[in-house]
Scaffold this motif. Structure first.
Motif, PDB file in Angstrom:
ATOM      1  N   LEU A 293      49.367  -5.828  -5.144  1.00  0.00           N
ATOM      2  CA  LEU A 293      49.803  -6.198  -6.334  1.00  0.00           C
ATOM      3  C   LEU A 293      48.290  -6.091  -7.146  1.00  0.00           C
ATOM      4  CD1 LEU A 293      48.149  -9.110  -7.764  1.00  0.00           C
ATOM      5  CD2 LEU A 293      46.570  -7.970  -7.643  1.00  0.00           C
ATOM      6  N   SER A 294      48.215  -4.928  -8.355  1.00  0.00           N
ATOM      7  CA  SER A 294      47.183  -4.416  -8.919  1.00  0.00           C
ATOM      8  C   SER A 294      47.101  -4.853 -10.631  1.00  0.00           C
ATOM      9  CB  SER A 294      47.443  -2.916  -8.714  1.00  0.00           C
ATOM     10  OG  SER A 294      46.443  -2.075  -8.709  1.00  0.00           O
ATOM     11  N   GLY A 295      46.334  -4.602 -10.753  1.00  0.00           N
ATOM     12  CA  GLY A 295      45.789  -4.435 -12.252  1.00  0.00           C
ATOM     13  C   GLY A 295      45.238  -3.182 -12.617  1.00  0.00           C
ATOM     14  N   MET A 296      45.113  -3.990 -14.308  1.00  0.00           N
ATOM     15  CA  MET A 296      44.583  -2.747 -14.850  1.00  0.00           C
ATOM     16  C   MET A 296      44.012  -4.553 -16.267  1.00  0.00           C
ATOM     17  SD  MET A 296      46.443  -0.101 -16.249  1.00  0.00           S
ATOM     18  CE  MET A 296      46.855   1.283 -15.239  1.00  0.00           C
ATOM     19  N   ARG A 297      42.826  -3.310 -16.409  1.00  0.00           N
ATOM     20  CA  ARG A 297      42.013  -4.111 -17.721  1.00  0.00           C
ATOM     21  C   ARG A 297      43.114  -4.366 -18.843  1.00  0.00           C
ATOM     22  NH1 ARG A 297      35.872  -4.631 -17.066  1.00  0.00           N
ATOM     23  NH2 ARG A 297      35.447  -5.106 -15.293  1.00  0.00           N
TER      24      ARG A 297
ATOM     25  N   MET B 251      49.674  -6.991 -12.759  1.00  0.00           N
ATOM     26  CA  MET B 251      49.191  -8.170 -13.553  1.00  0.00           C
ATOM     27  C   MET B 251      47.998  -6.928 -14.758  1.00  0.00           C
ATOM     28  SD  MET B 251      45.668  -9.602 -11.827  1.00  0.00           S
ATOM     29  CE  MET B 251      44.561  -8.755 -11.555  1.00  0.00           C
TER      30      MET B 251
ATOM     31  N   SER C  44      44.632  -7.730 -16.232  1.00  0.00           N
ATOM     32  CA  SER C  44      43.601  -8.712 -16.278  1.00  0.00           C
ATOM     33  C   SER C  44      42.277  -8.654 -17.295  1.00  0.00           C
ATOM     34  CB  SER C  44      42.603  -7.947 -14.910  1.00  0.00           C
ATOM     35  OG  SER C  44      42.464  -6.541 -15.065  1.00  0.00           O
TER      36      SER C  44
ATOM     37  N   HIS D 225      39.382 -10.258 -16.513  1.00  0.00           N
ATOM     38  CA  HIS D 225      38.293  -9.221 -15.882  1.00  0.00           C
ATOM     39  C   HIS D 225      37.695  -8.679 -17.194  1.00  0.00           C
ATOM     40  CE1 HIS D 225      38.409  -8.093 -11.527  1.00  0.00           C
ATOM     41  NE2 HIS D 225      39.795  -9.326 -11.782  1.00  0.00           N
TER      42      HIS D 225
ATOM     43  N   TYR E  27      32.041 -10.844 -10.226  1.00  0.00           N
ATOM     44  CA  TYR E  27      33.829  -9.786 -10.940  1.00  0.00           C
ATOM     45  C   TYR E  27      34.464  -9.250  -9.508  1.00  0.00           C
ATOM     46  CZ  TYR E  27      35.845  -5.431 -11.398  1.00  0.00           C
ATOM     47  OH  TYR E  27      36.370  -4.108 -11.168  1.00  0.00           O
TER      48      TYR E  27
ATOM     49  N   MET F  83      38.385 -10.013  -8.284  1.00  0.00           N
ATOM     50  CA  MET F  83      38.574  -9.895  -8.313  1.00  0.00           C
ATOM     51  C   MET F  83      39.586  -9.592  -6.421  1.00  0.00           C
ATOM     52  SD  MET F  83      38.501  -5.507  -7.599  1.00  0.00           S
ATOM     53  CE  MET F  83      39.958  -4.534  -7.074  1.00  0.00           C
TER      54      MET F  83
ATOM     55  N   ASP G  98      42.063 -12.198  -7.143  1.00  0.00           N
ATOM     56  CA  ASP G  98      43.442 -11.874  -7.569  1.00  0.00           C
ATOM     57  C   ASP G  98      44.738 -11.285  -5.587  1.00  0.00           C
ATOM     58  OD1 ASP G  98      42.406 -11.821  -9.998  1.00  0.00           O
ATOM     59  OD2 ASP G  98      42.138  -9.911 -10.254  1.00  0.00           O
ATOM     60  N   ILE G  99      43.552 -10.461  -5.651  1.00  0.00           N
ATOM     61  CA  ILE G  99      44.730 -10.093  -4.340  1.00  0.00           C
ATOM     62  C   ILE G  99      45.024 -11.268  -3.671  1.00  0.00           C
ATOM     63  CG2 ILE G  99      44.325  -8.489  -2.577  1.00  0.00           C
ATOM     64  CD1 ILE G  99      42.018  -6.996  -3.850  1.00  0.00           C
TER      65      ILE G  99
ATOM     66  N   VAL H 115      47.435  -2.435  -2.133  1.00  0.00           N
ATOM     67  CA  VAL H 115      46.303  -2.834  -3.095  1.00  0.00           C
ATOM     68  C   VAL H 115      46.302  -0.949  -3.724  1.00  0.00           C
ATOM     69  CG1 VAL H 115      44.474  -3.539  -4.614  1.00  0.00           C
ATOM     70  CG2 VAL H 115      45.523  -4.329  -2.520  1.00  0.00           C
TER      71      VAL H 115
ATOM     72  N   VAL I 184      44.402   1.038  -5.125  1.00  0.00           N
ATOM     73  CA  VAL I 184      43.135   1.763  -6.791  1.00  0.00           C
ATOM     74  C   VAL I 184      42.425   3.290  -6.685  1.00  0.00           C
ATOM     75  CG1 VAL I 184      42.245  -1.046  -6.225  1.00  0.00           C
ATOM     76  CG2 VAL I 184      42.005   0.909  -4.578  1.00  0.00           C
TER      77      VAL I 184
ATOM     78  N   GLN J 238      36.988   2.048  -6.738  1.00  0.00           N
ATOM     79  CA  GLN J 238      37.474  -0.011  -6.426  1.00  0.00           C
ATOM     80  C   GLN J 238      37.566   0.147  -4.803  1.00  0.00           C
ATOM     81  OE1 GLN J 238      37.954  -1.991  -8.730  1.00  0.00           O
ATOM     82  NE2 GLN J 238      37.531  -0.720 -10.346  1.00  0.00           N
TER      83      GLN J 238
HETATM   84  N1  TRP Z   1      39.019  -4.388 -10.725  1.00  0.00           N
HETATM   85  C1  TRP Z   1      40.198  -3.500 -11.712  1.00  0.00           C
HETATM   86  C2  TRP Z   1      39.866  -2.387 -13.009  1.00  0.00           C
HETATM   87  O1  TRP Z   1      38.704  -2.896 -13.255  1.00  0.00           O
HETATM   88  C3  TRP Z   1      41.649  -3.990 -12.318  1.00  0.00           C
HETATM   89  C4  TRP Z   1      41.702  -5.290 -11.412  1.00  0.00           C
HETATM   90  C5  TRP Z   1      41.480  -6.651 -11.203  1.00  0.00           C
HETATM   91  C6  TRP Z   1      42.343  -4.928  -9.872  1.00  0.00           C
HETATM   92  N2  TRP Z   1      41.555  -7.254 -10.737  1.00  0.00           N
HETATM   93  C7  TRP Z   1      42.646  -6.646  -9.987  1.00  0.00           C
HETATM   94  C8  TRP Z   1      43.178  -3.786  -9.300  1.00  0.00           C
HETATM   95  C9  TRP Z   1      43.090  -6.363  -8.574  1.00  0.00           C
HETATM   96  C10 TRP Z   1      43.253  -3.968  -8.090  1.00  0.00           C
HETATM   97  C11 TRP Z   1      43.571  -5.635  -7.687  1.00  0.00           C
HETATM   98  O2  TRP Z   1      39.701  -1.010 -12.888  1.00  0.00           O
END
Ligand code: TRP
Length: 326
Positions: free
Chosen positions: A8-12, A41, A43, A46, A132, A136, A139-140, A148, A150, A154
Motif C-alpha cells: 500500500l502506498s499513498g500520495m496527497r 491511494m 490520500s 491527509h 496524522y 497513515m 491506511d497501511i 510500503v 516510501v 516517511q
Molecule cells: N504520508 C504520505 C505523504 O505525505 C502519504 C501517505 C498517506 C502514505 N498514507 C500513506 C504513504 C500510507 C504510504 C502509506 O507523502
C-alpha cells in the motif's frame, strides 16, 4: 484469494506530478505492480491535515494526480487505485488506533517537530495534524500491507505504524501485520535551479510537460558560472545541465570530459539536452493528454478501485471488531 504480498502506498492530491515524483516514486510503484497486490491511494484526508481551509481544489488535483499515475504506467487492471475518503474504514480504524496511541509517540515524531517549527504560513496546532501518522498507520494496517514504498522522510511513520500494530495486537489479539518499508531509490533528481526538485521551490519539470515549455525550461537552466566562453574549461560537478545529462544521456561520461576540456560549449550542451529530454518526454505527453481528456474513464477507475479497496478494508474491520468484542 491471491497469495501475493500486499503493497500500500499513498500520495496527497496536490495536482500534477513532476519528474522528481516519477523517478523517486512512480517508477517503483510501476515495478511493484508486477509482483505484488498493490493498492495506491489518493490520500485526500491527509491533505486536510495541513490544507483544511480550502478543499475546492482536491477533486481536480485527484484527477490530475491519478491521470499522472496512469501516464507513468500504473495499470488499473493490475493495481487498485482509490480515494482514501471514499473508503470509510480508514476513518473508523483511525479512530480506534488513536485511542491506543500514546501522545508522546506523536509528539516525538521528527516530521511533526520539524513541520511545526518550519511551516509558519498555516496554523498546524490541530489535533488532526498531530495525529496524522495514526491515519497513515490506519491506511497501511487496514490492508494488512506487508510492504510500503516510501521516501526516507516517511520512515519514522512506518516505525510508528509497527509500534501501533504491536500495541493493538498485544491488547486485543494478533490481527494486524507489521509492515516493512521499501525505500525508494533516492537518485535525487535536481530541479532547474540545482536544489532538490520540488513544487514548493518552483523548479520542476512536469511529467508530460509540453515540448515548448520543456525546451524553455532547459534554456533557462543555470550553468557553470565559471564557463563563460564556449572553450572555457567547465566544472560539470556543479552544473545543473550536466546533472540532467548524467540522468538522461547515455554518453554523459563523454560529455563530462568534453566540458572539462572546454571542447563543448554550454549552448550546444543545452541544445542536446533539449533533444534528449524531449524524446524521453514525448510518449508521456501524448499519453497524458489522452488520459486527462477522459474524466469519465478516470472516474470509473477510481470508483472501481474504491469498491475493491472497501472489500479488503471491510474484511479487516470485521476481524478487528471481533477481537475488540464490539
Ligand atoms: N504520508 C504520505 C505523504 O505525505 C502519504 C501517505 C498517506 C502514505 N498514507 C500513506 C504513504 C500510507 C504510504 C502509506 O507523502
Amino acid at each position: 484469494m491471491s497469495a501475493k504480498e500486499r503493497v500500500l502506498s499513498g500520495m496527497r492530491p496536490t495536482g500534477r506530478l513532476h519528474l522528481g515524483h516519477y523517478f523517486g516514486v512512480l517508477k517503483n510503484w510501476v515495478k511493484m505492480q508486477e509482483s505484488f497486490e498493490c493498492f495506491y491511494m489518493s490520500s485526500d484526508l491527509h491533505a486536510l491535515t495541513t490544507d483544511y481551509e480550502d478543499t475546492s481544489k482536491i477533486d481536480e488535483s485527484t484527477y490530475e494526480m491519478v491521470g499522472d499515475w496512469i501516464t507513468a504506467g500504473i495499470n488499473p487492471n493490475q493495481a487498485v487505485i482509490f480515494k482514501q475518503s471514499k473508503v470509510l474504514q480508514h476513518s473508523e480504524l483511525f479512530l480506534i488506533l488513536s485511542m491506543i496511541t500514546p501522545l508522546g509517540w506523536l509528539e516525538r515524531c521528527p516530521t511533526y517537530k520539524e513541520q511545526i517549527k518550519e511551516i509558519k504560513n498555516k496554523d498546524l496546532n490541530n489535533y488532526g495534524f498531530l495525529g496524522y501518522p495514526v491515519l497513515m498507520a490506519a491506511d497501511i494496517l487496514l490492508y494488512k500491507a506487508s510492504l510500503v514504498p516510501v521516501g526516507e522522510d516517511q520512515l519514522a511513520h512506518l516505525e510508528l505504524t509497527r509500534e501501533i500494530a504491536r500495541r493493538f495486537n498485544n491488547f486485543y489479539g494478533n490481527v494486524l501485520i507489521e509492515p516493512k518499508e521499501c525505500l525508494t531509490n533516492t537518485s535525487r533528481l535536481v530541479g532547474l535551479d540545482g536544489r532538490k526538485m520540488s513544487k514548493s521551490y518552483g523548479n520542476t519539470i512536469l511529467l508530460g510537460e509540453e515540448d515548448d515549455v520543456l525546451k524553455e525550461k532547459v534554456r533557462a537552466m543555470f550553468t557553470d558560472p565559471l564557463k563563460i566562453k564556449k572553450d572555457d574549461i567547465g566544472h560539470p560537478e556543479g552544473c545543473v545541465v550536466f546533472s540532467f545529462h548524467k540522468m538522461f544521456n547515455r554518453d554523459y561520461i563523454k560529455r563530462q570530459n568534453e566540458c572539462k576540456a572546454g571542447s563543448v560549449g554550454c549552448v550546444l550542451c543545452k541544445k542536446e539536452l533539449m533533444e534528449i529530454l524531449s524524446e524521453f518526454m514525448r510518449p508521456f505527453t501524448v499519453k497524458r493528454k489522452e488520459v486527462i481528456a477522459d474524466k469519465d474513464y478516470l472516474q470509473k477507475i477510481i470508483d472501481e478501485g474504491n469498491q475493491k479497496a472497501r472489500e479488503v478494508a471491510q474484511k479487516t474491520m470485521i476481524e478487528l471488531r471481533a477481537v475488540l468484542k464490539f
